[in-house]
Design an enzyme around this catalytic site. Structure first.
Site, PDB file in Angstrom:
ATOM      1  N   THR A 238       0.817  -1.209   0.000  1.00 19.89           N
ATOM      2  CA  THR A 238       0.000   0.000   0.000  1.00 19.89           C
ATOM      3  C   THR A 238       0.851   1.259   0.000  1.00 19.89           C
ATOM      4  OG1 THR A 238      -1.755  -1.183   1.157  1.00 19.89           O
ATOM      5  CG2 THR A 238      -1.814   1.189   1.311  1.00 19.89           C
TER       6      THR A 238
ATOM      7  N   TYR B  15       6.519 -11.327   5.142  1.00 17.93           N
ATOM      8  CA  TYR B  15       5.351 -10.740   4.473  1.00 17.93           C
ATOM      9  C   TYR B  15       5.066 -11.607   3.254  1.00 17.93           C
ATOM     10  CZ  TYR B  15       2.616  -7.159   1.929  1.00 17.93           C
ATOM     11  OH  TYR B  15       1.653  -6.468   1.221  1.00 17.93           O
TER      12      TYR B  15
ATOM     13  N   LYS C  67       2.951 -11.772   8.152  1.00 23.64           N
ATOM     14  CA  LYS C  67       1.761 -11.116   7.609  1.00 23.64           C
ATOM     15  C   LYS C  67       1.311 -11.944   6.414  1.00 23.64           C
ATOM     16  CE  LYS C  67       0.128  -7.020   5.127  1.00 23.64           C
ATOM     17  NZ  LYS C  67       0.518  -5.720   4.498  1.00 23.64           N
TER      18      LYS C  67
END
Length: 320
Positions: free
Chosen positions: A53, A142, A171
């Site tokens: 993001t 991640y 994550k």
């Protein structure tokens, strides 16, 4: 960096900040600091930057490092700070992680190396190398196969967890919910698992997840934090109410490629001066904006207030 020695405290809604740019395309550090202040005032449990993001692929290592320093200075020790420090190149990953460690981060979020499609053995070596290079820094993987073209298998996560003392969490940005369960089953619930899929944030808590790193927190930080808090307090009906209430805002973020729609919203609400996204992304199209506006209206109840945090030059300021 008071959470570095106690990564188990890194729980709840961790907001993965969008990186504001000026209209000319430079990183807007004043806007970034303003977003941090708004997040903290909204009750966010932790801060991240440099995930998907945050448009890390369009920034240099120096730009990413300076953004990390800006956020670290604004956050202080109030909440955990877990920035993304990974790249497709190992030397860049190690360089940025070192710079971030010096800036006072609490843990490093390291993406699986993208494009190359390494094997599971290669992924194990990659993360083991990062862990050994920074033995005093908690490392969080991640996993986002939709963007990297490689999936970090639950068995590899367990192998890393057993082999590296400072490998503390992951994550998971995969829509395969079975994957979440297998990771926790193999590793145990001491492993910190966060959801990066917006509509799996609440379900993961039922499995024993540590929280979530959801793009929705960029526009609805209070609601995201309250959803976690309600679940932990045993008010599951309230948590479900927020989960379903956030659906329009989740859809909004992906009307076109994230983070362009969310940046448009932040600019319209006066939180950043420009909704600029760097190439290859473009701002939302006219058709996209119309859909975004409809979804903003539908999800308005869960948009966090912005009073006291609007900035000069924003769309809101410009209409006064």
């Amino acid at each position: 960096m008071r959470f570095r020695s106690d990564p188990q405290a890194i729980r709840g809604s961790i907001a993965p900040l969008m990186t504001p740019f000026t209209a000319e395309g430079a990183v807007d550090h004043d806007g970034l600091a303003n977003l941090v202040r708004w997040q903290l005032a909204s009750g966010t449990h932790g801060i991240s930057i440099g995930g998907s993001t945050g448009e890390p692929g369009s920034q240099t290592v120096a730009e990413r490092a300076e953004a990390i320093r800006t956020v670290a200075a604004e956050v202080g020790d109030r909440v955990p700070f877990v920035p993304g420090t990974g790249s497709a190149k190992l030397d860049e990953t190690l360089e940025l992680t070192a710079l971030a460690q010096d800036a006072g981060i609490d843990a490093a979020l390291v993406i699986t190396p993208y494009y190359a499609r390494p094997t599971q053995d290669a992924l194990f070596v990659w993360y083991r190398t990062v862990c050994r290079e920074f033995p005093d820094l908690p490392i969080v993987a991640y996993n986002v196969p939709s963007r990297t073209a490689v999936d970090l298998a639950p068995e590899t996560v367990a192998r890393l967890y057993r082999s590296c003392e400072n490998f503390v969490g992951i994550k998971e940005t995969t829509k395969d919910f079975e994957h979440f369960s297998r990771v926790l089953h193999l590793c145990g619930r001491e492993l910190l698992v966060w959801s990066g899929i917006e509509l799996l944030c609440l379900p993961l808590l039922a499995l024993g997840g540590a929280g979530f790193v959801s793009a929705t927190a960029n526009i609805a930080p209070a609601a995201c934090a309250q959803m976690y808090t309600a679940w932990e307090a045993g008010d599951h009906e309230r948590a479900r109410e927020i989960h379903y209430g956030l659906h329009p805002l989740v859809d909004l973020l992906f009307v076109e490629t994230n983070p362009a729609p969310g940046k448009w919203v932040l600019q319209q609400r006066g939180l950043i001066a420009s909704g600029h996204v760097r190439p290859p992304l473009i701002p939302p199209t006219a058709k996209g904006v119309a859909r975004i506006e409809d979804l903003m209206t539908e999800g308005a109840k869960y948009l966090s207030p912005t009073e006291g945090f609007t900035v000069e030059g924003s769309a809101v300021e410009g209409t006064r």
